[in-house]
Motif scaffolding. Structure first.
Motif, PDB file in Angstrom:
ATOM      1  N   LYS A  14       0.831  -1.209   0.000  1.00  0.00           N
ATOM      2  CA  LYS A  14       0.000   0.000   0.000  1.00  0.00           C
ATOM      3  C   LYS A  14       0.867   1.262   0.000  1.00  0.00           C
ATOM      4  O   LYS A  14       0.583   2.246  -0.692  1.00  0.00           O
ATOM      5  CB  LYS A  14      -0.924   0.016   1.219  1.00  0.00           C
ATOM      6  CG  LYS A  14      -1.868   1.235   1.236  1.00  0.00           C
ATOM      7  CD  LYS A  14      -2.789   1.199   2.425  1.00  0.00           C
ATOM      8  CE  LYS A  14      -3.785   2.352   2.353  1.00  0.00           C
ATOM      9  NZ  LYS A  14      -3.157   3.668   2.378  1.00  0.00           N
ATOM     10  N   GLN A  15       1.957   1.225   0.770  1.00  0.00           N
ATOM     11  CA  GLN A  15       2.871   2.373   0.816  1.00  0.00           C
ATOM     12  C   GLN A  15       3.463   2.659  -0.567  1.00  0.00           C
ATOM     13  O   GLN A  15       3.560   3.808  -0.988  1.00  0.00           O
ATOM     14  CB  GLN A  15       3.984   2.097   1.827  1.00  0.00           C
ATOM     15  CG  GLN A  15       4.987   3.237   1.968  1.00  0.00           C
ATOM     16  CD  GLN A  15       6.148   2.861   2.882  1.00  0.00           C
ATOM     17  OE1 GLN A  15       6.209   1.749   3.399  1.00  0.00           O
ATOM     18  NE2 GLN A  15       7.055   3.790   3.067  1.00  0.00           N
ATOM     19  N   LYS A  16       3.849   1.599  -1.268  1.00  0.00           N
ATOM     20  CA  LYS A  16       4.425   1.780  -2.600  1.00  0.00           C
ATOM     21  C   LYS A  16       3.380   2.287  -3.594  1.00  0.00           C
ATOM     22  O   LYS A  16       3.660   3.141  -4.448  1.00  0.00           O
ATOM     23  CB  LYS A  16       5.029   0.467  -3.100  1.00  0.00           C
ATOM     24  CG  LYS A  16       6.255   0.018  -2.321  1.00  0.00           C
ATOM     25  CD  LYS A  16       7.371   1.038  -2.413  1.00  0.00           C
ATOM     26  CE  LYS A  16       8.609   0.611  -1.659  1.00  0.00           C
ATOM     27  NZ  LYS A  16       9.672   1.660  -1.680  1.00  0.00           N
ATOM     28  N   LEU A  17       2.150   1.785  -3.478  1.00  0.00           N
ATOM     29  CA  LEU A  17       1.080   2.246  -4.365  1.00  0.00           C
ATOM     30  C   LEU A  17       0.735   3.706  -4.106  1.00  0.00           C
ATOM     31  O   LEU A  17       0.553   4.497  -5.030  1.00  0.00           O
ATOM     32  CB  LEU A  17      -0.162   1.371  -4.176  1.00  0.00           C
ATOM     33  CG  LEU A  17      -0.078  -0.057  -4.729  1.00  0.00           C
ATOM     34  CD1 LEU A  17      -1.281  -0.870  -4.268  1.00  0.00           C
ATOM     35  CD2 LEU A  17       0.012  -0.065  -6.247  1.00  0.00           C
ATOM     36  N   ASP A  18       0.641   4.066  -2.821  1.00  0.00           N
ATOM     37  CA  ASP A  18       0.367   5.465  -2.468  1.00  0.00           C
ATOM     38  C   ASP A  18       1.469   6.381  -2.991  1.00  0.00           C
ATOM     39  O   ASP A  18       1.215   7.446  -3.550  1.00  0.00           O
ATOM     40  CB  ASP A  18       0.261   5.613  -0.951  1.00  0.00           C
ATOM     41  CG  ASP A  18      -1.034   5.032  -0.396  1.00  0.00           C
ATOM     42  OD1 ASP A  18      -1.908   4.660  -1.210  1.00  0.00           O
ATOM     43  OD2 ASP A  18      -1.168   4.962   0.834  1.00  0.00           O
ATOM     44  N   SER A  19       2.719   5.938  -2.808  1.00  0.00           N
ATOM     45  CA  SER A  19       3.860   6.738  -3.259  1.00  0.00           C
ATOM     46  C   SER A  19       3.837   6.931  -4.773  1.00  0.00           C
ATOM     47  O   SER A  19       4.122   8.024  -5.286  1.00  0.00           O
ATOM     48  CB  SER A  19       5.166   6.054  -2.832  1.00  0.00           C
ATOM     49  OG  SER A  19       6.283   6.782  -3.270  1.00  0.00           O
ATOM     50  N   ALA A  20       3.472   5.863  -5.503  1.00  0.00           N
ATOM     51  CA  ALA A  20       3.394   5.961  -6.966  1.00  0.00           C
ATOM     52  C   ALA A  20       2.312   6.947  -7.380  1.00  0.00           C
ATOM     53  O   ALA A  20       2.509   7.774  -8.278  1.00  0.00           O
ATOM     54  CB  ALA A  20       3.111   4.584  -7.567  1.00  0.00           C
ATOM     55  N   LYS A  21       1.147   6.872  -6.703  1.00  0.00           N
ATOM     56  CA  LYS A  21       0.054   7.775  -7.044  1.00  0.00           C
ATOM     57  C   LYS A  21       0.432   9.216  -6.737  1.00  0.00           C
ATOM     58  O   LYS A  21       0.150  10.129  -7.515  1.00  0.00           O
ATOM     59  CB  LYS A  21      -1.206   7.374  -6.279  1.00  0.00           C
ATOM     60  CG  LYS A  21      -2.422   8.227  -6.638  1.00  0.00           C
ATOM     61  CD  LYS A  21      -3.701   7.619  -6.118  1.00  0.00           C
ATOM     62  CE  LYS A  21      -4.897   8.474  -6.547  1.00  0.00           C
ATOM     63  NZ  LYS A  21      -6.183   7.887  -6.141  1.00  0.00           N
ATOM     64  N   TRP A  22       1.056   9.438  -5.578  1.00  0.00           N
ATOM     65  CA  TRP A  22       1.477  10.789  -5.225  1.00  0.00           C
ATOM     66  C   TRP A  22       2.464  11.350  -6.250  1.00  0.00           C
ATOM     67  O   TRP A  22       2.391  12.511  -6.628  1.00  0.00           O
ATOM     68  CB  TRP A  22       2.122  10.788  -3.834  1.00  0.00           C
ATOM     69  CG  TRP A  22       1.135  10.579  -2.718  1.00  0.00           C
ATOM     70  CD1 TRP A  22      -0.195  10.872  -2.732  1.00  0.00           C
ATOM     71  CD2 TRP A  22       1.411  10.013  -1.433  1.00  0.00           C
ATOM     72  NE1 TRP A  22      -0.771  10.540  -1.539  1.00  0.00           N
ATOM     73  CE2 TRP A  22       0.195  10.002  -0.711  1.00  0.00           C
ATOM     74  CE3 TRP A  22       2.554   9.519  -0.815  1.00  0.00           C
ATOM     75  CZ2 TRP A  22       0.099   9.525   0.590  1.00  0.00           C
ATOM     76  CZ3 TRP A  22       2.462   9.050   0.483  1.00  0.00           C
ATOM     77  CH2 TRP A  22       1.249   9.036   1.177  1.00  0.00           C
ATOM     78  N   PHE A  23       3.394  10.505  -6.679  1.00  0.00           N
ATOM     79  CA  PHE A  23       4.401  10.986  -7.640  1.00  0.00           C
ATOM     80  C   PHE A  23       3.745  11.349  -8.973  1.00  0.00           C
ATOM     81  O   PHE A  23       4.063  12.376  -9.575  1.00  0.00           O
ATOM     82  CB  PHE A  23       5.473   9.917  -7.849  1.00  0.00           C
ATOM     83  CG  PHE A  23       6.625  10.377  -8.703  1.00  0.00           C
ATOM     84  CD1 PHE A  23       7.617  11.185  -8.172  1.00  0.00           C
ATOM     85  CD2 PHE A  23       6.714  10.018 -10.046  1.00  0.00           C
ATOM     86  CE1 PHE A  23       8.675  11.627  -8.961  1.00  0.00           C
ATOM     87  CE2 PHE A  23       7.770  10.458 -10.837  1.00  0.00           C
ATOM     88  CZ  PHE A  23       8.748  11.254 -10.284  1.00  0.00           C
ATOM     89  N   ILE A  24       2.826  10.506  -9.444  1.00  0.00           N
ATOM     90  CA  ILE A  24       2.150  10.787 -10.714  1.00  0.00           C
ATOM     91  C   ILE A  24       1.321  12.060 -10.606  1.00  0.00           C
ATOM     92  O   ILE A  24       1.309  12.899 -11.520  1.00  0.00           O
ATOM     93  CB  ILE A  24       1.266   9.583 -11.120  1.00  0.00           C
ATOM     94  CG1 ILE A  24       2.151   8.385 -11.455  1.00  0.00           C
ATOM     95  CG2 ILE A  24       0.384   9.932 -12.313  1.00  0.00           C
ATOM     96  CD1 ILE A  24       1.407   7.081 -11.603  1.00  0.00           C
ATOM     97  N   ASP A  25       0.619  12.216  -9.462  1.00  0.00           N
ATOM     98  CA  ASP A  25      -0.171  13.437  -9.266  1.00  0.00           C
ATOM     99  C   ASP A  25       0.729  14.677  -9.221  1.00  0.00           C
ATOM    100  O   ASP A  25       0.377  15.738  -9.728  1.00  0.00           O
ATOM    101  CB  ASP A  25      -0.985  13.335  -7.979  1.00  0.00           C
ATOM    102  CG  ASP A  25      -2.206  12.438  -8.149  1.00  0.00           C
ATOM    103  OD1 ASP A  25      -2.537  12.115  -9.312  1.00  0.00           O
ATOM    104  OD2 ASP A  25      -2.826  12.059  -7.139  1.00  0.00           O
ATOM    105  N   ALA A  26       1.908  14.540  -8.598  1.00  0.00           N
ATOM    106  CA  ALA A  26       2.845  15.666  -8.526  1.00  0.00           C
ATOM    107  C   ALA A  26       3.360  16.026  -9.918  1.00  0.00           C
ATOM    108  O   ALA A  26       3.515  17.201 -10.251  1.00  0.00           O
ATOM    109  CB  ALA A  26       4.005  15.321  -7.592  1.00  0.00           C
ATOM    110  N   ILE A  27       3.629  15.006 -10.746  1.00  0.00           N
ATOM    111  CA  ILE A  27       4.070  15.256 -12.122  1.00  0.00           C
ATOM    112  C   ILE A  27       2.976  15.970 -12.905  1.00  0.00           C
ATOM    113  O   ILE A  27       3.229  16.931 -13.639  1.00  0.00           O
ATOM    114  CB  ILE A  27       4.448  13.925 -12.822  1.00  0.00           C
ATOM    115  CG1 ILE A  27       5.755  13.374 -12.256  1.00  0.00           C
ATOM    116  CG2 ILE A  27       4.564  14.115 -14.331  1.00  0.00           C
ATOM    117  CD1 ILE A  27       6.999  14.111 -12.675  1.00  0.00           C
ATOM    118  N   LYS A  28       1.725  15.507 -12.732  1.00  0.00           N
ATOM    119  CA  LYS A  28       0.612  16.136 -13.438  1.00  0.00           C
ATOM    120  C   LYS A  28       0.439  17.584 -12.999  1.00  0.00           C
ATOM    121  O   LYS A  28       0.252  18.489 -13.814  1.00  0.00           O
ATOM    122  CB  LYS A  28      -0.683  15.362 -13.186  1.00  0.00           C
ATOM    123  CG  LYS A  28      -1.893  16.000 -13.881  1.00  0.00           C
ATOM    124  CD  LYS A  28      -3.181  15.294 -13.536  1.00  0.00           C
ATOM    125  CE  LYS A  28      -4.356  15.999 -14.208  1.00  0.00           C
ATOM    126  NZ  LYS A  28      -5.657  15.402 -13.858  1.00  0.00           N
TER     127      LYS A  28
END
Length: 492
Positions: free
Chosen positions: A335-349
């Motif tokens: 879950k931590q890795k999935l959350d981190s991936a989502k946060w990074f993609i949202d930050a890029i967007k």
């Protein structure tokens, strides 16, 4: 005596997601690829879909330009925090394609390729090759290598002879005298490029002149000026030079021209740097029959998504009937890795949206300038003007302006260069100080170099144009443009 009391404080703390967005916002396009690769290596739940199957449909981030109108409520720095995701919401929201990103602004794929660097030898290697060709004793060869290794990048030897003697004694176990080092230094100073291994500018110029025709009277006079009157030459006290050397103005002009042809940094001419700073524009502005079109460099929109396999793994673990300690730890890790991936993609967007929104405001604020490239049409503009226009914090605009470049039909510029202070004319109109600097540059470019314009005269010219500016301000603008004072601009 101890006392207890309650105290309320209002503090503003940035979340990890906000900090991540701020860091990404400051990263220029040329370094974004590296930052994304680092994240991909650290987080297996994040994938680059451009490396995956090209047949899969695009997700919610398909068209960045279509989303530009939706920036208003999402882009402020204060709104970058993301809610904690519970398991149900997270699984309902995400599928294999939910966080793919795609953006194509028409850039060719060639733009994504690195510029090849030619393989050439540095001037250190060139000197070493020349040393190898000279028949020398073992001791002299070691001294020569020590001298070459002690040279600075510009080709000068600034390390004291005594220090090199100590280096040879301690590191090479070679005992030498100062005369031995000076003899080898004299030999290396005959190597190419001329002027190499000089200990100061005076010696560098003299070495180059002594390679020329010694019977030429102009060369003799040039050597005399360099060796005995260099201070007067650098200060352009030409009247003193004429009297000291016994030359008329025409002869002095030829001698000065001979000296100016010399290379003050002989090492730089042959120096090859293996890592060069590349400026890759973050934006492109094109003029389509009087209509400006802004596009974002495609490198700023990588095709990132959350890993399907990690999501399946998370769903499988979460639905397990019994969870022991190890399984719970596995669920938490995934879950931590999935959350981190989502946060990074949202930050890029959000980075993409913020970049486009900021540049779009700058382009419209300076529309006449971007149409023509004429600096005199640049409006006064400060960070607050753009921050107010797009509803963001000044610090956010500053981070974009200080690290991003835009390519126009008349050059590539740092966004910071479009910001300038306002100056009021005699008629009460506010103009950019860039306009004043342009007038100064034009005046100095057209001046008689035999009688260059002093700052006082430049101040008078500006007043004639309607700009009531103090002389010290004129001097400040001239220095900002790296233009020397009138005396140093004088030519014979």
């Amino acid at each position: 005596m101890l006392k207890q009391h309650l105290q309320q404080k209002l503090l503003q703390k940035l979340s990890p997601q906000q900090i991540q967005f701020i860091k990404l916002l400051q990263v220029p396009t040329v370094a974004l690829d590296t930052r994304i690769k680092e994240e991909l290596e650290e987080n297996p739940a994040l994938e680059d879909s451009s490396l995956m199957s090209l047949d899969e449909p695009k997700g919610e981030y398909d068209d960045l330009q279509d989303d530009k109108e939706d920036f208003e409520s999402k882009d402020s720095l204060e709104d970058t925090g993301l809610d904690e995701f519970n398991v149900e919401d997270y699984l309902q929201e995400d599928n294999a394609n939910d966080y793919s990103t795609s953006y194509n602004n028409g850039d060719d794929e060639e733009d994504k390729k690195e510029t090849p660097i030619a393989i050439e030898s540095t001037f250190f290697e060139s000197l070493q090759q020349q040393l190898d060709l000279v028949p020398l004793s073992d001791q002299d060869f070691i001294i020569g290598k020590q001298i070459i290794g002690s040279l600075d990048d510009d080709g000068y030897l600034r390390r004291p002879i005594t220090s090199m003697i100590d280096d040879l004694a301690f590191s090479q176990n070679v005992m030498v005298e100062e005369e031995d080092v000076l003899e080898m230094l004299k030999l290396i100073q005959n190597f190419d490029p001329p002027g190499i291994a000089a200990r100061d500018l005076q010696e560098c110029l003299a070495l180059q002149l002594k390679r020329k025709d010694a019977t030429n009277p102009l060369i003799k006079k040039a050597i005399e000026i360099v060796e005995h009157h260099l201070d007067e030459f650098t200060r352009k006290h030409y009247d003193k030079l004429e009297k000291s050397i016994g030359l008329n103005s025409e002869e002095l002009k030829e001698v000065v021209a001979e000296i100016l042809r010399l290379n003050p940094k002989p090492g730089d001419s042959n120096q090859v740097t293996t890592k060069q700073l590349q400026i890759i524009p973050d934006f492109h502005i094109s003029n389509n029959d009087g209509v400006l079109i802004l596009t974002l460099n495609a490198r700023n929109a990588p095709e990132l998504r959350v890993s399907r396999s990690y999501m399946d793994m998370f769903e499988h673990y979460d639905k397990a009937a019994q969870k022991d300690k190890k399984l719970k730890e596995a669920v938490q890790f995934v879950k931590q890795k999935l959350d981190s991936a989502k946060w990074f993609i949202d930050a890029i967007k959000q980075r993409q949206q913020t970049l486009l929104k900021t540049m779009n405001a700058i382009m419209h604020y300076q529309y006449d300038y971007f149409l023509t490239g004429d600096e005199r049409k640049m409006r006064p503009m400060i960070l607050k003007d753009i921050a107010d226009k797009i509803g963001m914090d000044i610090s956010t605009v500053s981070r974009v302006a200080n690290s991003k470049y835009v390519q126009t039909e008349f050059g590539t510029f740092l966004l910071k260069s479009f910001f300038s202070e306002a100056i009021q004319t005699e008629s009460g109109e506010e103009v950019s100080n860039k306009e004043v600097k342009k007038i100064l540059e034009d005046c100095i470019g057209k001046e008689d170099k035999r009688k260059p314009l002093a700052d006082e005269r430049l101040t008078e010219i500006l007043k004639e144009h309607g700009y009531n500016i103090a002389r010290r301000t004129v001097a400040k603008y001239r220095e900002q443009m790296n233009i020397p004072v009138a005396r140093l601009r004088k030519e014979l």
